[in-house]
Design a protein around this motif. Structure first.
Motif, mmCIF file in Angstrom:
data_model
loop_
_atom_site.group_PDB
_atom_site.id
_atom_site.type_symbol
_atom_site.label_atom_id
_atom_site.label_comp_id
_atom_site.label_asym_id
_atom_site.label_seq_id
_atom_site.Cartn_x
_atom_site.Cartn_y
_atom_site.Cartn_z
ATOM 1 N N THR A 36 27.019 45.410 34.318
ATOM 2 C CA THR A 36 27.912 45.722 33.200
ATOM 3 C C THR A 36 29.339 45.919 33.681
ATOM 4 N N GLY A 37 29.487 46.666 34.774
ATOM 5 C CA GLY A 37 30.828 46.916 35.301
ATOM 6 C C GLY A 37 31.533 45.641 35.718
ATOM 7 N N LEU A 38 30.818 44.746 36.369
ATOM 8 C CA LEU A 38 31.422 43.482 36.803
ATOM 9 C C LEU A 38 31.799 42.607 35.622
ATOM 10 N N LEU A 39 30.935 42.537 34.617
ATOM 11 C CA LEU A 39 31.222 41.706 33.456
ATOM 12 C C LEU A 39 32.396 42.251 32.639
ATOM 13 N N LEU A 40 32.490 43.580 32.533
ATOM 14 C CA LEU A 40 33.640 44.172 31.837
ATOM 15 C C LEU A 40 34.930 43.881 32.587
ATOM 16 N N TRP A 41 34.871 43.951 33.924
ATOM 17 C CA TRP A 41 36.065 43.625 34.732
ATOM 18 C C TRP A 41 36.477 42.177 34.517
ATOM 19 N N THR A 96 31.567 32.921 47.883
ATOM 20 C CA THR A 96 30.427 33.569 47.220
ATOM 21 C C THR A 96 30.292 35.015 47.667
ATOM 22 N N VAL A 97 30.124 35.903 46.707
ATOM 23 C CA VAL A 97 29.931 37.327 46.969
ATOM 24 C C VAL A 97 28.499 37.691 46.612
ATOM 25 N N ARG A 98 27.844 38.412 47.506
ATOM 26 C CA ARG A 98 26.477 38.892 47.234
ATOM 27 C C ARG A 98 26.478 40.417 47.290
ATOM 28 N N LEU A 99 25.979 41.034 46.225
ATOM 29 C CA LEU A 99 25.967 42.484 46.115
ATOM 30 C C LEU A 99 24.521 42.976 46.054
ATOM 31 N N GLU A 133 36.223 33.908 34.909
ATOM 32 C CA GLU A 133 34.813 33.536 34.867
ATOM 33 C C GLU A 133 34.181 33.784 36.229
ATOM 34 N N LEU A 134 33.014 34.431 36.214
ATOM 35 C CA LEU A 134 32.245 34.622 37.448
ATOM 36 C C LEU A 134 31.272 33.447 37.555
ATOM 37 N N ARG A 135 31.766 32.341 38.148
ATOM 38 C CA ARG A 135 30.942 31.131 38.230
ATOM 39 C C ARG A 135 29.727 31.357 39.141
ATOM 40 N N GLY A 136 28.620 30.731 38.751
ATOM 41 C CA GLY A 136 27.395 30.847 39.550
ATOM 42 C C GLY A 136 26.775 32.233 39.501
ATOM 43 N N LEU A 137 27.050 32.975 38.437
ATOM 44 C CA LEU A 137 26.554 34.349 38.347
ATOM 45 C C LEU A 137 25.023 34.363 38.354
ATOM 46 N N ASP A 138 24.454 35.145 39.254
ATOM 47 C CA ASP A 138 23.000 35.276 39.367
ATOM 48 C C ASP A 138 22.675 36.766 39.486
ATOM 49 N N VAL A 139 21.987 37.291 38.485
ATOM 50 C CA VAL A 139 21.609 38.706 38.455
ATOM 51 C C VAL A 139 20.092 38.764 38.585
ATOM 52 N N ILE A 152 23.093 40.765 42.958
ATOM 53 C CA ILE A 152 24.036 40.065 42.095
ATOM 54 C C ILE A 152 24.872 39.152 42.991
ATOM 55 N N SER A 153 25.006 37.896 42.600
ATOM 56 C CA SER A 153 25.869 36.995 43.363
ATOM 57 C C SER A 153 26.712 36.168 42.402
ATOM 58 N N PHE A 154 27.886 35.767 42.853
ATOM 59 C CA PHE A 154 28.799 34.962 42.042
ATOM 60 C C PHE A 154 29.908 34.432 42.949
#
Length: 311
Positions: A273-278, A260-263, A285-291, A230-232
């Protein structure tokens, strides 16, 4: 194992050492069941070609055993060869013969060969029957290679890079043919550099690394051993420490590059789900979200990187 039982290819502690002491295959073991498509993958120098040559009976193992249809393919070649088909990377046909003449010549050396027209129709070459081999494109030559491998109606089919040189349409058509053969009971051992091909076709696979099996199993099992990603971009005014605790979300590790954070996670749905709920709770907005789920390519590249670090 006796003929007629489940496994038609059996490899036990197989080794192959070349002159000078280089061991290309270092004690590998695997089996292929009747009617199964098994993909053998590996980086350059991993031992893939050396292994396949032993399975085809082209050389004697240094140690260990190989059984194909219950026989040693090297010492009992006469019992194995008529029941197997082999598609090499390049067959070396006479360039002056036509396609039909080439098939007819090979059919004359094959017991119970398919009719020439049937063989050419299976690989999509009927309209090229009267064309000289030297006038074929690279992809058409691969189709002719496959026709030769299928002439004997093989019980076991060895395919070495079968779609090299084919365009996207030709590759898909070949995949459908290989699936049809497998579904009809033909056992297929496939080597390929196209990981998508292995994902599409293989029931099971093994990835070779430095002469040993580094990973094996169903495609989903091999892929599951690799993390998803996951990155954003961090929202304005937020730092990594402002994110929810990562470990409870099933996130194994993280890294940052600027904003940019990469998990990495083995529990993609839970982590996403946890990140989107947060983000929703904090109205950001988590711009550039890539799952992205793990893939066979990532598993393969992970093994390839290991190879580089162990040289």
């Amino acid at each position: 194992m006796a003929e007629g039982m489940a496994d038609v290819i059996e490899v036990e502690e197989l080794r192959r050492t070349y002159a000078g002491g280089f061991e290309a295959v270092s004690g590998i073991s695997f089996s292929v069941a009747r009617g199964e498509l098994f993909a053998l993958l590996g980086t350059n120098g991993a031992g893939k070609t050396s292994t396949v040559e032993l399975l085809e009976g082209l050389a004697r193992p240094t140690a260990g055993t190989v059984r194909v249809l219950g026989h040693d393919p090297y010492t009992e070649r006469a019992a194995v060869r008529p029941r197997t088909g082999v598609m090499l990377q390049e067959a070396g046909f006479s360039s002056e013969l036509t396609v039909a003449e080439t098939v007819r010549m090979w059919a004359g050396c094959t017991s119970g060969a398919r009719p020439v027209d049937e063989a050419l129709d299976m690989v999509g070459l009927p309209r090229r029957a009267n064309v000289r081999v030297k006038q074929l494109s690279g992809g058409e030559r691969r189709r002719l290679d496959l026709a030769m491998a299928l002439l004997s109606r093989p019980e076991v089919l060895f395919l070495d890079e079968p779609t090299t040189g084919l365009d996207a349409e030709g590759r898909r058509e070949t995949w459908e043919l290989v699936r049809t053969l497998r579904d009809s009971g033909t056992t297929v051992l496939l080597t390929t550099h196209y990981l998508e091909e292995a994902e599409e076709l293989a029931d099971r696979l093994a990835i070779l690394h430095n002469g040993r099996i580094a990973a094996r199993g169903r495609v989903d099992e091999v892929v599951a051993a690799q993390p998803s990603h996951i990155s954003f971009e961090l929202p304005d005014g937020y730092l990594v420490g402002d994110l929810p605790p990562l470990a409870p979300l099933g996130i194994n590790s993280h890294e940052t590059a600027g904003r940019t954070v990469r998990l990495r996670t083995s529990e993609l749905q839970r982590a996403a789900t946890g990140l989107l709920l947060w983000a929703q709770e904090n109205q950001v907005e988590l711009r550039g979200l890539d799952v992205r789920s793990a893939s066979l390519e990532e598993a393969f590249l992970h093994i390839a990187r290991e190879q580089e670090t162990t040289r």
